[in-house]
Scaffold this active site. Structure first.
Site: not given
Length: 447
Positions: A104, A245
């Site tokens: 992420s 992401d």
């Protein structure tokens, strides 16, 4: 082996904490657990696997895919693609599970593995516990011959399928809206600009050239100041910042002011209520959401349900209560009619559609709520588990709450992904929030 799963899957320094052998074991264990929970009816079980563009992604994808194939699962490799696209494709392909290889917003050296069950929903805690337990008792051998799983390249049209899906979520063309999108040199780099262009927006894409090493490197949603400058330079109507992401979205208005996840949720909640789309006139948020958002929702006749931090818990509440909108201050926003997880691209589209529908600038839409000054301090700690019950911390919290009264709040909680304890204080003025948060952080640091 300590507990692997945090609030958003397994995460750590690639090749140190998150190694290829560990990824292979995780893949094999997840295959055994998740497939056992699905009615595959004699067909070959399948798993969708995607990744963000950081350098360790290919290594971990190969290892995890090998583990899954060793248990008879066909892997559908969809390449570099946003996390919400993996969730969507898991459902769209009719797969038994999905996996995203990404850390992420974390720096490039980190990576992570998050799993989705059939239908594209994140795993429940008890299923993650079962996967961890299965890792300890994996058999030495697996299926043989034709029963071994295959690893298939399905990347050719995966992104197009996802873009077609998110494009159906809005009814207002974005013609005339100029947007700067910061792709964080991550999984959003192709997806987000293309989605916005297809909807009619005039798109200026920045940090959209990943090279395996530059993901989140001083850019993206964790470095919003870069986007603030770009919006002013390009005289844009707004800016949108994604993380590595692409499951979150933060915004910047035309004047360079940040519009965070709470403000985005407030804008969308009011819009959905106005359009008759906000089920039960209720919004789901986490304990980290700003008190100002909750007060604004109350003023607009909208109820707010709180969950613990993590979009999986927001989703669980959305499903349990049959609700349509929820999210986090960090920019994870779930619109349950169109997504099963936070979707940064979808959030950006929906926010711009509201601008197009009303003809109002983002700054005016964001004024629906007043952000209460908030200070968040991340305190590095040796053992997260002992902080909350420490007598010194308990006493410090009580004193802080007494000082604030009804004009603010205090929240202390462990990070789900790092060895940190988060200290958050909201108050009527920034100075008070900083002062009280600093005192609490000092106490936590001494434990």
């Amino acid at each position: 082996m300590g507990k692997l799963f945090g609030t958003d899957g397994v995460r750590g320094l690639a090749n140190k904490k998150l190694t290829a052998p560990l990824a292979m074991k995780l893949g094999a264990a997840a295959a055994r657990v998740l497939v056992s929970k699905e009615e595959v009816g004699g067909r070959r079980p399948t798993a969708v696997v995607g990744r963000d563009p950081r350098v360790s992604g290919e290594m971990l994808t190969a290892a995890l895919s090998a583990g899954m194939a060793s248990q008879g699962v066909d892997v559908l490799d969809v390449g570099v693609i946003p996390t919400p696209a993996v969730a969507f494709l898991t459902d769209d392909f009719g797969a038994d599970m999905g996996v995203m290889i990404s850390a992420s917003h974390n720096p490039m050296p980190d990576n992570g593995i998050k799993f989705f069950a059939a239908g594209g929903r994140k795993l429940q805690d008890d299923v993650e516990d079962e996967i961890e337990a299965t890792m300890l008792e994996l058999p030495e051998t697996g299926p043989t011959g034709a029963a071994i799983g295959r690893i298939l390249d399905e990347s050719s049209d995966a992104l197009e399928r996802y873009l077609a899906h998110v494009g159906t979520a809005i009814n207002h063309p974005l013609d005339g809206i100029r947007v700067v999108v910061d792709c964080a040199n991550g999984a959003a780099s192709t997806a987000a600009p293309e989605a916005y262009r297809q909807a009619g927006a005039d798109v200026v894409a920045i940090h959209s050239r990943p090279n395996s090493f530059n993901i989140n490197d001083g850019v993206g949603s964790t470095h919003i100041e870069v986007l603030q400058k770009a919006v002013l330079e390009h005289q844009a109507d707004l800016g949108l910042a994604h993380d590595g992401d692409a499951d979150r979205c933060l915004a910047v208005d035309s004047e360079g002011n940040v519009v965070d996840g709470d403000q985005i949720m407030a804008i969308l909640a009011v819009a959905m209520k106005e359009n008759g789309e906000l089920k039960q006139n209720t919004l789901v948020a986490t304990v980290m959401s700003n008190l100002g958002m909750k007060l604004a929702m109350r003023a607009n006749g909208i109820k707010v349900l709180e969950t613990q931090v993590g979009d999986r818990y927001v989703l669980a509440e959305l499903l349990a209560s049959d609700l349509s909108l929820g999210g986090e201050q960090s920019g994870h926003v779930i619109i349950s009619e169109h997504a099963t997880t936070g979707d940064g691209t979808l959030t950006g589209l929906t926010l711009m559609a509201r601008m197009a529908q009303t003809g109002k600038p983002l700054s005016e839409l964001a004024s629906v709520m007043t952000v209460l000054p908030q200070t968040l301090i991340n305190v590095p700690v040796a053992d997260k588990s002992v902080i909350a019950d420490d007598e010194r911390v308990v006493e410090a919290i009580a004193k802080a709450e007494e000082d604030l009264g009804d004009a603010g709040r205090v929240l202390l909680r462990p990070s789900g992904t790092e060895e940190l304890f988060r200290v958050m204080v909201e108050a009527a003025d920034p100075g008070t929030a900083r002062r009280i948060a600093g005192k609490l952080a000092a106490v936590v640091a001494e434990v």
